[in-house]
Design an enzyme around this catalytic site. Structure first.
Site, PDB file in Angstrom:
ATOM      1  N   GLU A   1      -1.755  -8.774   3.866  1.00  0.00           N
ATOM      2  CA  GLU A   1      -1.493  -9.833   5.009  1.00  0.00           C
ATOM      3  C   GLU A   1      -2.203 -10.476   5.580  1.00  0.00           C
ATOM      4  O   GLU A   1      -3.078 -10.633   6.370  1.00  0.00           O
ATOM      5  CB  GLU A   1      -0.962  -8.189   6.242  1.00  0.00           C
ATOM      6  CG  GLU A   1      -1.467  -7.226   6.316  1.00  0.00           C
ATOM      7  CD  GLU A   1      -0.988  -6.445   5.305  1.00  0.00           C
ATOM      8  OE1 GLU A   1      -0.907  -6.693   4.080  1.00  0.00           O
ATOM      9  OE2 GLU A   1      -1.681  -5.406   5.523  1.00  0.00           O
TER      10      GLU A   1
ATOM     11  N   HIS B   1      -3.448  -5.119   0.619  1.00  0.00           N
ATOM     12  CA  HIS B   1      -3.402  -5.169   2.084  1.00  0.00           C
ATOM     13  C   HIS B   1      -3.387  -6.815   1.866  1.00  0.00           C
ATOM     14  O   HIS B   1      -3.894  -7.552   2.433  1.00  0.00           O
ATOM     15  CB  HIS B   1      -3.426  -5.334   3.033  1.00  0.00           C
ATOM     16  CG  HIS B   1      -3.020  -3.671   3.320  1.00  0.00           C
ATOM     17  ND1 HIS B   1      -2.539  -3.288   3.919  1.00  0.00           N
ATOM     18  CD2 HIS B   1      -4.439  -2.546   3.437  1.00  0.00           C
ATOM     19  CE1 HIS B   1      -2.494  -2.046   4.360  1.00  0.00           C
ATOM     20  NE2 HIS B   1      -3.107  -1.168   3.110  1.00  0.00           N
TER      21      HIS B   1
ATOM     22  N   CYS C   1       1.193  -1.483  -0.128  1.00  0.00           N
ATOM     23  CA  CYS C   1       0.170   0.526   0.104  1.00  0.00           C
ATOM     24  C   CYS C   1       1.090   1.006  -0.303  1.00  0.00           C
ATOM     25  O   CYS C   1       1.210   1.616  -0.950  1.00  0.00           O
ATOM     26  CB  CYS C   1      -1.299  -0.017   1.087  1.00  0.00           C
ATOM     27  SG  CYS C   1      -2.189   0.511   0.639  1.00  0.00           S
TER      28      CYS C   1
END
Ligand code: GLN
Length: 556
Positions: free
Chosen positions: A515, A513, A387
């Site tokens: 994650e 994102h 990001c």
């Protein structure tokens, strides 16, 4: 398993102090029940007045976890999704703010005409409606409800009262309370103390909730005597006093609980059939977490490095990715604001095998991040930008490779001559802050023959977003001509989703994102491949160092 049967509810509460790990506990209970074939979900009740944590500083709250539907929520939802491997929705996170917002909107609509609107019954009714609402879309066998904060907190009272009523209405055998408490060890006297637990159970009882199971956080094993004492004074069965000892990895917690019979105890108390759990995958995973064959050091250069919870999902993604590479990922935290200021930067970068720049907001530390990326790009150290990390990589490339001096994001410099990162058109019209970013799952097409496509092994992806700014398409011709490759594009919105450098061994940035979607036994491909690249960089670095040492000794 589901057949229109009564859904069972488990309330997880906490006592003595905050931060005992109710989130991991709820996730672990969820894991144990799912591993027994039950359809489970977990929801979190946060007593703060914000609608969601989206407007809070990460220093206050840690990471903001984002769900598929774009809900910004508590980081515990991240634990839930990682452990039970299910997508959650906005129904899974309720805050005091959401409850009051709903009740006050109804009052203004005239839904309560004639009545005085009160905490009891109107607020508690809305909480109870939300406890059950999570079941509206899917019928679950078991719903776990974690109540944030500690029993006795003023702001938590309506949630505890709603839980009490809910349990009374659901009836015995359909609902239970698991209370997580602290059993401290006093080193000077060498004793384990049960009094704080007795007091917190007393507070719970005053509210009208009798705990069924006590999970005792402790650094020492509980003796049989201590268990019996807690059971007697707290009114629970001795086999319902479970030791929650500090574990070497959070992923071992479900196993530690199950060895003490927690899974079967819960199904017994909920009058559910006993099933044998399938814990093989988790056992194998924990084994690999604890016995890595290799080790790499990856730097995370960000602005909130003092509080690691601000990057919780990234840290956990490295655990998952490490397992799939049989590698321990040691994280080296670099405070972005300091980076490049003390002349140590090159030395620092020499000690790492990979650099990750995570998401973030605001201009503090930006120049440090850009400098770290320059070094990683030039020295061919594996780089992963998430990001804001992608945005910084584009700024760095524009400035140092394309020669666009002063290139920047308009988030940091409104007057930059080269706004390579700019606000999205629709964002320009938005002035309010809560829940107004580009949020949640969006799909993207991966570029033919790109590294991104190789990593994912497919053509189309869907990933979660949380940002306002984007790569400015006006600068794409100059950036790509200078060697930057676009790895993925959102064709519907015509937005860059991934970038990469073909002439670099591993230089990847993504606007989303990843994650947020890494799970136990299913590491996210970008993290898995980044760790693999770091490992191979590490091996090359070590063998070069060995060769140099050998050459030096030959010359001696
Ligand atoms: N501040 C940047 C934006 O709003 C990046 C956000 C992030 O990293 N999540 O676009």
């Amino acid at each position: 398993m589901t057949s229109g049967k009564q859904t069972k509810y488990i309330f997880v509460t906490g006592g003595v102090i905050s931060g005992l790990g109710k989130g991991i506990t709820s996730a672990s209970i969820g894991y144990l029940l799912k591993s027994r074939g039950y359809k489970v979900t977990i929801q979190k009740f946060d007593p703060y007045i914000n609608i969601d944590p989206g407007t809070m500083s990460p220093y206050q709250h840690g990471e903001v976890f984002v769900l598929e539907d774009g809900t910004e929520c508590d980081l515990d939802l991240g634990h839930y999704e990682r452990f039970i491997d299910e997508h959650m929705s906005g129904l899974n996170n309720t805050t005091t703010g959401k409850v009051y917002y709903e009740v006050i909107s109804r009052e203004r609509r005239g839904d309560y005409l004639g009545a005085t609107v009160q905490v009891i019954p109107h607020i508690t009714d809305e909480i109870k409606r939300r406890i059950a609402a999570v079941n509206a879309e899917h019928q679950y066998d078991i719903v776990i409800c974690e109540i944030g904060g500690t029993v006795g907190d003023i702001e938590g009272l309506p949630f505890f009262e709603a839980a009490r009523q809910f349990r009374f209405e659901a009836g015995r055998g359909n609902c239970l309370n698991v209370h997580l408490t602290l059993v401290p060890f006093i080193p000077s006297s060498g004793e384990i103390k049960t009094k704080p637990t007795q007091h917190s159970v007393m507070t719970l009882r005053e509210i009208g909730i009798l705990p069924d199971i006590l999970l005792c956080r402790t650094t020492q094993h509980l003796t049989e005597d201590v268990r019996k004492k807690i059971a007697l004074f707290c009114n629970v069965a001795p086999n319902a006093v479970i030791e929650a000892i500090d574990a070497p990895t959070i992923y071992e917690i479900p196993l530690i609980y199950d060895q003490q019979g927690l899974g079967n105890l819960i199904t017994d108390l909920l009058e559910l059939p006993k099933h044998k759990p399938d814990l093989k995958q988790l056992e194998a995973f924990v084994e690999r977490v604890k016995n890595p064959k290799n080790s790499v050091r990856i730097a995370i250069c960000g602005k909130y490095t003092q509080l690691h919870d601000a990057y919780k999902s990234i840290v956990e993604s490295f655990v998952h990715a490490g397992v799939e590479n049989d590698t321990h990922v040691e994280i080296s935290w670099i405070e972005a604001e300091q980076f490049g200021k003390n002349g140590e930067s090159e030395k620092l970068v020499n000690q790492i095998d990979g650099l990750l720049i995570p998401g973030g907001f605001g201009d503090r530390g930006i120049e440090g991040k850009i400098e770290a990326i320059r070094i990683a790009r030039e020295k061919k150290i594996p780089f992963f930008g998430i990001c804001l990390g992608l945005q910084c990589a584009v700024i760095e490339y524009a400035r140092n490779v394309c020669g666009l001096t002063g290139a920047n994001s308009t988030e940091f410099d409104q007057d930059t001559p080269y706004p390579v990162i700019d606000l999205m058109e629709e964002q320009k019209r938005i002035s309010t802050k809560g829940g107004t970013m580009r949020l949640g799952a969006y799909s993207a097409e991966l570029t033919e023959k790109s590294q991104a496509q190789k990593i994912y092994g497919k053509k189309q992806i869907s990933e979660r977003h949380r940002h306002r700014f984007e790569v400015n398409n006006q600068f794409l011709p100059i950036l790509t001509k200078a060697g930057l490759r676009i790895g993925a594009i959102n064709n519907d919105l015509n937005l860059v989703e991934m970038i990469e450098l073909p002439q670099h061994p591993w230089f990847v940035g993504c606007q989303f994102h990843p994650e947020l979607k890494s799970r136990i036994g299913k590491a996210h491909p970008l993290f898995r491949e980044f760790v693999k690249a770091a490992l191979s960089y590490h091996h090359t670095k070590s063998s070069t160092a060995e060769r140099t040492a050998n050459n030096d000794s030959r010359q001696d």
